[in-house]
Write a protein that holds these residues in place. Structure first.
Motif, short mmCIF file in Angstrom:
data_model
loop_
_atom_site.label_atom_id
_atom_site.label_comp_id
_atom_site.label_asym_id
_atom_site.label_seq_id
_atom_site.Cartn_x
_atom_site.Cartn_y
_atom_site.Cartn_z
N UNK A 124 0.84 -1.20 0.00
CA UNK A 124 0.00 0.00 0.00
C UNK A 124 0.88 1.25 0.00
N UNK A 125 0.62 2.22 -0.88
CA UNK A 125 1.42 3.45 -0.93
C UNK A 125 1.26 4.28 0.36
N UNK A 126 2.32 4.98 0.73
CA UNK A 126 2.27 5.84 1.91
C UNK A 126 1.67 7.20 1.56
N UNK A 127 1.22 7.89 2.62
CA UNK A 127 0.77 9.29 2.53
C UNK A 127 -0.36 9.51 1.53
N UNK A 128 -1.21 8.51 1.35
CA UNK A 128 -2.39 8.68 0.52
C UNK A 128 -3.43 7.64 0.92
N UNK A 129 -4.67 7.94 0.62
CA UNK A 129 -5.76 7.03 0.95
C UNK A 129 -6.08 6.18 -0.27
N UNK A 130 -6.14 4.86 -0.06
CA UNK A 130 -6.35 3.94 -1.18
C UNK A 130 -7.50 2.98 -0.90
N UNK A 131 -8.20 2.64 -1.98
CA UNK A 131 -9.32 1.69 -1.90
C UNK A 131 -9.09 0.62 -2.96
N UNK A 132 -9.49 -0.61 -2.62
CA UNK A 132 -9.19 -1.74 -3.50
C UNK A 132 -10.42 -2.62 -3.70
N UNK A 133 -10.48 -3.24 -4.89
CA UNK A 133 -11.40 -4.32 -5.18
C UNK A 133 -10.56 -5.52 -5.58
N UNK A 157 -6.47 1.42 8.31
CA UNK A 157 -5.64 1.01 9.45
C UNK A 157 -4.33 0.36 9.00
N UNK A 158 -4.00 0.50 7.72
CA UNK A 158 -2.78 -0.17 7.23
C UNK A 158 -2.05 0.67 6.19
N UNK A 159 -2.14 1.99 6.32
CA UNK A 159 -1.53 2.87 5.34
C UNK A 159 -0.02 2.66 5.27
N UNK A 160 0.48 2.41 4.06
CA UNK A 160 1.91 2.23 3.86
C UNK A 160 2.43 0.86 4.20
N UNK A 161 1.56 -0.06 4.57
CA UNK A 161 1.99 -1.41 4.97
C UNK A 161 1.89 -2.39 3.81
#
Length: 283
Positions: free
Chosen positions: A158-167, A187-191
């Motif tokens: 997951x990329x850091x410093x941004x909000x991401x959504x996935x399907x 709860x897992x930003x950047x991980x």
């Protein structure tokens, strides 16, 4: 002898009663007017130019209709890149599908869809959302619900410093319907994120656990927040089917708007995503 005669009379009476209950009763089932269904999934697979795209149009049918799919032909379909006003016209293939070989995808660009059907104009606007690569695909018996069943696992950064959504979409070769999941990085930003797909034994739907040789196709989409919320509700409604204590499913409103007749809204969604794909065969 009298006892036998009395028994025969009772059997005749019961048989006549049961036969009388087999009369056919016609029940008028109310049906709603047909509505347009728009399947406009513009998916840019990593490693391709994304030029070939297909949009499917159909109309809803009554629940007991023999034909569950009524393709729409004769419509006008186009997508416009709102950044440079470039328009991509889709060709009617006379089977409900509309295609183009000239689409140009641009990440974070905003596009507008226009569908004209039966003199009514349907529009939608969405942004092309970037995706991430599938970092690894492997099998195990440790991450699922049953430690005796095989499952396929994926990981992605997951990329850091941004909000991401996935399907995430899984489908075994030969299956008719995929397994869909939505995810986000709240709860897992950047991980490094992980996910798995396991099949449980279910004789009612002829579902069996994975065995060596089974092949699974995996797709990881980067999606918008609004589409994430739409799919979360859609998946929830599909999973509670048959549960007498669940909420009654309702028609789910997408982002396609009828600008000519707002009372005749369409079903479906216009999405633009970047997708990473993988294929895994169990051993």
């Amino acid at each position: 002898m009298k006892s036998i005669y009395k028994t025969l009379i009772n059997i005749i009476i019961v048989s006549a009663t049961l036969t009388a209950c087999t009369d056919v009763i016609d029940v008028d089932v109310p049906t709603a007017a047909a509505r347009l269904v728009v399947e406009a999934s513009i998916d840019w697979e990593k490693g391709t130019d994304g030029s070939q795209q297909t949009i499917l149009l159909s109309t809803t049918t009554p629940y007991f209709a023999e034909n569950k799919n009524e393709p729409v032909t004769g419509a006008t379909v186009k997508i416009t890149d709102n950044t440079n006003n470039e328009t991509f016209t889709f060709t009617d293939n006379n089977d409900g599908s509309y295609t183009t070989n000239g689409f140009i995808p641009q990440l974070e660009a905003t596009y507008s869809l226009e569908v004209i059907h039966n003199n009514e104009v349907y529009t939608a606007t969405e942004t092309m959302t970037k995706g991430v690569d599938i970092a690894s695909v492997y099998q195990s018996k440790e991450g699922g619900f049953d430690d005796e069943h095989l499952e396929v696992n994926i990981s992605f950064q997951d990329p850091e410093d941004e909000t991401n959504y996935y399907l995430i979409r899984y489908i075994e070769e030969g299956d008719l319907f995929p397994e869909l999941e939505v995810d986000n990085d709240e709860f897992s930003n950047g991980n490094l994120k992980k996910d798995f797909f396991e099949k449980e034994d279910d004789e009612d739907i002829n579902r069996k656990p994975f065995i060596p040789g089974d092949k699974v196709y995996i797709s990881l989409y980067g999606i918008s927040e609004r589409y994430h919320n739409y799919m979360a509700i859609l998946i929830e409604q599909s999973e509670v089917a048959g549960d007498p204590f669940s909420a009654i499913p309702a028609a789910l409103k997408g982002n396609v708007i009828n600008t000519t007749n707002p009372k005749n809204q369409a079903l479906g969604y216009f999405r633009l995503t970047q997708v990473s794909k993988a294929v895994y065969t169990f051993n």
